[in-house]
Design an enzyme around this catalytic site. Structure first.
Site, PDB file in Angstrom:
ATOM      1  N   ASP A 139       0.896  -1.153   0.000  1.00 47.67           N
ATOM      2  CA  ASP A 139       0.000   0.000   0.000  1.00 47.67           C
ATOM      3  C   ASP A 139       0.941   1.212   0.000  1.00 47.67           C
ATOM      4  OD1 ASP A 139      -1.483   2.198   0.665  1.00 47.67           O
ATOM      5  OD2 ASP A 139      -2.853   1.087   1.970  1.00 47.67           O
ATOM      6  N   HIS A 152       3.092  16.361 -25.553  1.00 50.52           N
ATOM      7  CA  HIS A 152       3.422  15.818 -26.876  1.00 50.52           C
ATOM      8  C   HIS A 152       3.564  16.898 -27.963  1.00 50.52           C
ATOM      9  CE1 HIS A 152       2.526  12.272 -24.708  1.00 50.52           C
ATOM     10  NE2 HIS A 152       1.247  12.208 -24.951  1.00 50.52           N
ATOM     11  N   LYS A 211      -6.829   8.658 -37.174  1.00 46.53           N
ATOM     12  CA  LYS A 211      -5.668   8.751 -36.296  1.00 46.53           C
ATOM     13  C   LYS A 211      -4.528   9.207 -37.183  1.00 46.53           C
ATOM     14  CE  LYS A 211      -2.708   6.203 -33.073  1.00 46.53           C
ATOM     15  NZ  LYS A 211      -2.706   7.121 -31.955  1.00 46.53           N
TER      16      LYS A 211
HETATM   17  C1  BG6 Z   1      -1.444  10.023 -23.934  1.00 50.99           C
HETATM   18  C2  BG6 Z   1      -2.736  10.729 -23.617  1.00 50.99           C
HETATM   19  O1  BG6 Z   1      -0.359  10.690 -23.376  1.00 50.99           O
HETATM   20  O2  BG6 Z   1      -1.269   9.940 -25.338  1.00 50.99           O
HETATM   21  C3  BG6 Z   1      -3.911  10.028 -24.270  1.00 50.99           C
HETATM   22  O3  BG6 Z   1      -2.932  10.763 -22.211  1.00 50.99           O
HETATM   23  C4  BG6 Z   1      -3.662   9.883 -25.766  1.00 50.99           C
HETATM   24  O4  BG6 Z   1      -5.115  10.747 -24.066  1.00 50.99           O
HETATM   25  C5  BG6 Z   1      -2.297   9.232 -26.009  1.00 50.99           C
HETATM   26  O5  BG6 Z   1      -4.702   9.094 -26.307  1.00 50.99           O
HETATM   27  C6  BG6 Z   1      -1.951   9.228 -27.497  1.00 50.99           C
HETATM   28  O6  BG6 Z   1      -0.794   8.471 -27.709  1.00 50.99           O
HETATM   29  P1  BG6 Z   1      -0.513   7.759 -29.108  1.00 50.99           P
HETATM   30  O7  BG6 Z   1       0.841   7.148 -28.942  1.00 50.99           O
HETATM   31  O8  BG6 Z   1      -1.615   6.760 -29.317  1.00 50.99           O
HETATM   32  O9  BG6 Z   1      -0.551   8.838 -30.143  1.00 50.99           O
END
Ligand code: BG6
Length: 491
Positions: free
Chosen positions: A89, A236, A341
């Site tokens: 924990d 990112h 995507k």
């Molecule tokens: C994460 C986010 O850091 O990156 C998520 O918290 C997002 O919300 C993800 O979906 C996207 O990562 P990738 O590698 O799928 O582009």
């Protein structure tokens, strides 16, 4: 083979990140012979269970998340032998003792991976220290999001910093582990063809898009607190911006690269969030369709709070105030539940200064470099050619030079970002991790924007799930005579 054996201790061992990403990544490293034969993986969580149950969970995850071509029964058996589980924990100091005892029998090289809420990072570090688990060869890996704003992020960094030196702290932004993101440095600095053109002299504007098809994936509570700005832009998108815009580093050392990234963050202009000169658009998806299937809007997701004002989409016109980039808009755009995507950087070059072709085409067709980070990783360069059609005097036609990584580099498997990142932590190499000052500058920039939103009760602009975002995002680029790449003729 990694040079030294190393114990990898994962806090939050039963969580989604560990099971979906970390265990499969460690398995791939083991398969590739990149984990020392005596390296062990210790899962830590507060659930009451033993190592046998933990191993079963991990094996089930490997069956689920690793394609059959990349796992054999003998490899799975060998990997299972490295795994064990300790119940702790996290808030109870005395419960760290069994972990300390287990670590005693292993390597002095230790990696502690905190796949838990950031609010626990400091406390877990303290308890590990008091239980005698830490030494000079220990390293800690911190998952994002690191805090909620500059202040909370500083608090976490300071707390963890009492027990680990900066050289021992590995802050993850998993985009930095993507091979195509690392390739940005090679593309820019190993190819003078691009490197010499890389400034406001030759570039008119740059787009960085990270579009996701997925929604919030059952994380309403977390996401509604964060929003797309903190979840994606603060980390990112800003990392991609830094790698695209930074000056050449002195060399490839971690600090040389991070010094240049920090300079970009320092040069970012504050963004205007409202009024006629607004430089940012927030959006939120409403009911729509993705791949011909109906998708509920954000406020219709399970657990949604109807008063929420959280954005699931952000588009920003950012500006970097330095000699290289003065006057060049950097359009950043990211959203959930978008049409595709797609993570992509598009660099639009200026037309020649002395233009001898059809004037009408001057601003329409230009050299355009598209760096596709995912999926279908590759690069394409739009080139202008003479239009061969007899009816088009002085007309130009766009064609493109393409590099398709999967095809051109022999259809090899592209490793997941976490494989690269874990390997670099094991090798004690900080290159792909984020330094404390980077996080701080990134938060400062985000905070100034969040502060403006906090005083603005206008709800985010709606966009149907399965689209490219709200209309306002198009207006943002149109004001400068630009448009997003998907609205341009293919080249
Ligand atoms: C994460 C986010 O850091 O990156 C998520 O918290 C997002 O919300 C993800 O979906 C996207 O990562 P990738 O590698 O799928 O582009």
């Amino acid at each position: 083979m990694s040079s030294q054996a190393c114990d990898i201790v994962i806090f939050g061992a039963l969580g989604d990140l560990t099971q979906r990403k970390l265990i499969p990544a460690l398995f791939q490293l083991a398969r590739a012979g990149l984990l020392h034969e005596h390296s062990r993986i210790v899962g830590v969580a507060r659930n009451e269970q033993d190592s046998t149950a933990f191993i079963q969970t991990c094996l089930a995850s490997l069956q689920r998340f690793v394609a059959a071509d990349y796992r054999s029964d003998s490899e799975l058996d060998a990997f299972a032998k490295r795994l064990s589980y300790v119940q702790v924990d996290f808030k109870q100091p005395e419960q760290y003792q069994p972990l300390a005892q287990q670590l005693e029998s292993g390597s002095q090289e230790r990696v502690f991976y905190f796949a838990t809420a950031a609010s626990l990072f400091g406390l877990v570090s303290e308890h590990l220290h008091n239980a005698g688990c830490l030494n000079g060869q220990s390293r800690v890996v911190l998952e994002k999001p690191l805090g909620h704003d500059t202040e909370s992020s500083n608090r976490i960094n300071e707390y963890v910093g009492r027990y680990f030196e900066e050289r021992q702290i590995f802050r993850i932004d998993h985009y930095l582990g993507k091979e195509t993101v690392q390739n940005l440095l090679a593309l820019r600095f190993a190819n003078p063809l691009f490197g010499n053109q890389w400034s406001c002299k030759n570039i008119s504007h740059i787009e960085i898009t990270v579009a996701e098809k997925v929604g919030i994936e059952g994380r309403w509570g977390y996401f509604d607190e964060a929003g797309q700005m903190r979840d994606m832009v603060q980390n990112h998108l800003l990392q991609l911006l830094c790698l695209t815009a930074m000056d050449p580093p002195l060399n490839l050392s971690a600090n040389a690269i991070r010094n240049e990234k920090v300079k970009v963050l320092q040069a970012l202009s504050p963004v205007i969030a409202s009024g006629p000169n607004r430089e940012v658009v927030r959006g939120r998806y409403v009911d729509g369709q993705i791949d011909d299937k109906p998708v509920p809007g954000y406020l219709n997701e399970p657990g949604a709070n109807q008063d929420s004002c959280t954005e699931t989409f952000v588009a920003i016109k950012a500006e970097i105030r330095n000699w290289r980039w003065a006057g060049v808009p950097f359009y950043l755009r990211t959203g959930k539940r978008m049409k595709k995507k797609l993570s992509q950087i598009t660099v639009h070059f200026k037309p020649p200064s002395h233009y001898i072709f059809d004037e009408e085409q001057r601003n329409q067709a230009h050299n355009r470099l598209t760096i596709r980070l995912q999926p279908d990783e590759g690069i394409s360069l739009q080139i202008l050619n003479q239009d061969q059609d007899l009816g088009h005097d002085n007309g130009l036609k766009a064609g493109s030079l393409r590099l398709d990584f999967a095809h051109d580099f022999g259809n090899r498997r592209i490793p997941d970002a976490y494989e690269r990142l874990l390997l670099e932590v094991i090798r004690d190499n900080q290159n792909l991790f984020v330094r404390r000052d980077e996080i701080e500058y990134a938060w400062q920039w985000v905070d100034q924007l969040q502060a403006q939103w906090a005083n603005d009760s206008t709800p985010p602009q709606p966009y149907p799930a399965g689209s490219w975002g709200p209309k306002g995002a198009d207006l943002l680029t149109m004001k400068n005579g630009h448009c997003w790449h998907e609205d341009l003729p293919a080249g």
